[in-house]
Scaffold this active site. Structure first.
Site, PDB file in Angstrom:
ATOM      1  N   LYS A  12      74.081  46.008  26.992  1.00 14.10           N
ATOM      2  CA  LYS A  12      75.150  47.012  27.003  1.00 14.10           C
ATOM      3  C   LYS A  12      76.288  46.640  26.034  1.00 14.10           C
ATOM      4  CE  LYS A  12      74.407  48.633  31.783  1.00 14.10           C
ATOM      5  NZ  LYS A  12      75.065  48.777  33.114  1.00 14.10           N
ATOM      6  N   TYR A  52      71.624  58.578  32.140  1.00 11.78           N
ATOM      7  CA  TYR A  52      72.073  58.208  33.480  1.00 11.78           C
ATOM      8  C   TYR A  52      72.118  59.400  34.444  1.00 11.78           C
ATOM      9  CZ  TYR A  52      73.411  53.231  32.956  1.00 11.78           C
ATOM     10  OH  TYR A  52      73.412  51.867  32.833  1.00 11.78           O
ATOM     11  N   ASN A 115      78.528  45.076  33.083  1.00 10.23           N
ATOM     12  CA  ASN A 115      77.636  44.047  33.623  1.00 10.23           C
ATOM     13  C   ASN A 115      76.505  43.672  32.671  1.00 10.23           C
ATOM     14  OD1 ASN A 115      76.115  46.324  33.887  1.00 10.23           O
ATOM     15  ND2 ASN A 115      76.002  46.306  36.113  1.00 10.23           N
ATOM     16  N   HIS A 118      71.121  46.582  31.358  1.00 10.15           N
ATOM     17  CA  HIS A 118      70.452  47.597  32.179  1.00 10.15           C
ATOM     18  C   HIS A 118      68.982  47.227  32.265  1.00 10.15           C
ATOM     19  CE1 HIS A 118      68.908  51.442  33.633  1.00 10.15           C
ATOM     20  NE2 HIS A 118      67.935  51.261  32.750  1.00 10.15           N
ATOM     21  N   GLU A 129      62.250  55.942  30.887  1.00  8.24           N
ATOM     22  CA  GLU A 129      63.303  55.345  30.049  1.00  8.24           C
ATOM     23  C   GLU A 129      62.746  54.859  28.704  1.00  8.24           C
ATOM     24  OE1 GLU A 129      65.281  52.433  32.527  1.00  8.24           O
ATOM     25  OE2 GLU A 129      66.188  53.991  33.771  1.00  8.24           O
TER      26      GLU A 129
END
Ligand code: UDP
Ligand code: MG
Length: 136
Positions: A12, A52, A115, A118, A129
């Site tokens: 990310k 998302y 964080n 993913h 995905e």
């Protein structure tokens, strides 16, 4: 019986921005994952919203999509025995505060939103995905 799977991993913006991509890739490689494909891209807000979509009713959806589209990300197809679950284990819990020692989120995660990585949460979502980013 062998159960080789592919799963989608994203490094990310918070981690790419801190130049952690090679270090994180090395963790995956050391854990036995093969990086089958990878590309560095930046999503538009609307692409992030599409990615998302499962979270669209959540209170954090808008911030999450703004964040994911805020800078470059490194998207990878990881392959390994039981890759979906194995990746979730290497990533650690969603909130870095709750993540186990030795996990990527424990090591690099800044907060529940930033964080660092993913990972697909099921085999079906891994397929969806992977197709989202690598349809060719
Ligand atoms: N997230 C957030 N606030 C929350 C829960 C999740 O900002 O209270 C973000 C976080 O970046 C997380 C992403 O939304 O990685 C997707 O949430 P999910 O529950 O799917 O967690 P993950 O599968 O990434 O562990
Ligand atoms: Mg998830």
């Amino acid at each position: 019986m062998s159960n080789i799977q592919q799963t989608l991993s994203i490094i990310k913006p918070d981690a790419v921005e801190r130049n952690l991509d090679s270090e994180i890739k090395e963790i995956f490689i050391n854990k036995g994952f093969k990086i089958v494909k990878e590309k560095k891209i930046q999503l538009t807000k609307s692409e992030a919203e599409q990615f998302y979509k499962v979270h669209e009713t959540k209170p954090f959806y808008n911030d999450l999509c703004s964040y994911l589209s805020s800078g470059p990300i490194l998207v990878m197809i990881l392959e390994k025995e039981n890759a979906v679950l194995a990746n979730r284990e290497v990533m650690g819990a969603t909130n870095p505060k709750d993540a186990n020692e030795g996990t990527i989120r424990k090591k690099f995660g800044i907060s529940i939103d930033k964080n660092s990585v993913h990972g697909s949460d099921s085999i079906d979502n891994a397929t969806i995905e992977i197709n989202f980013f690598f349809k060719d």
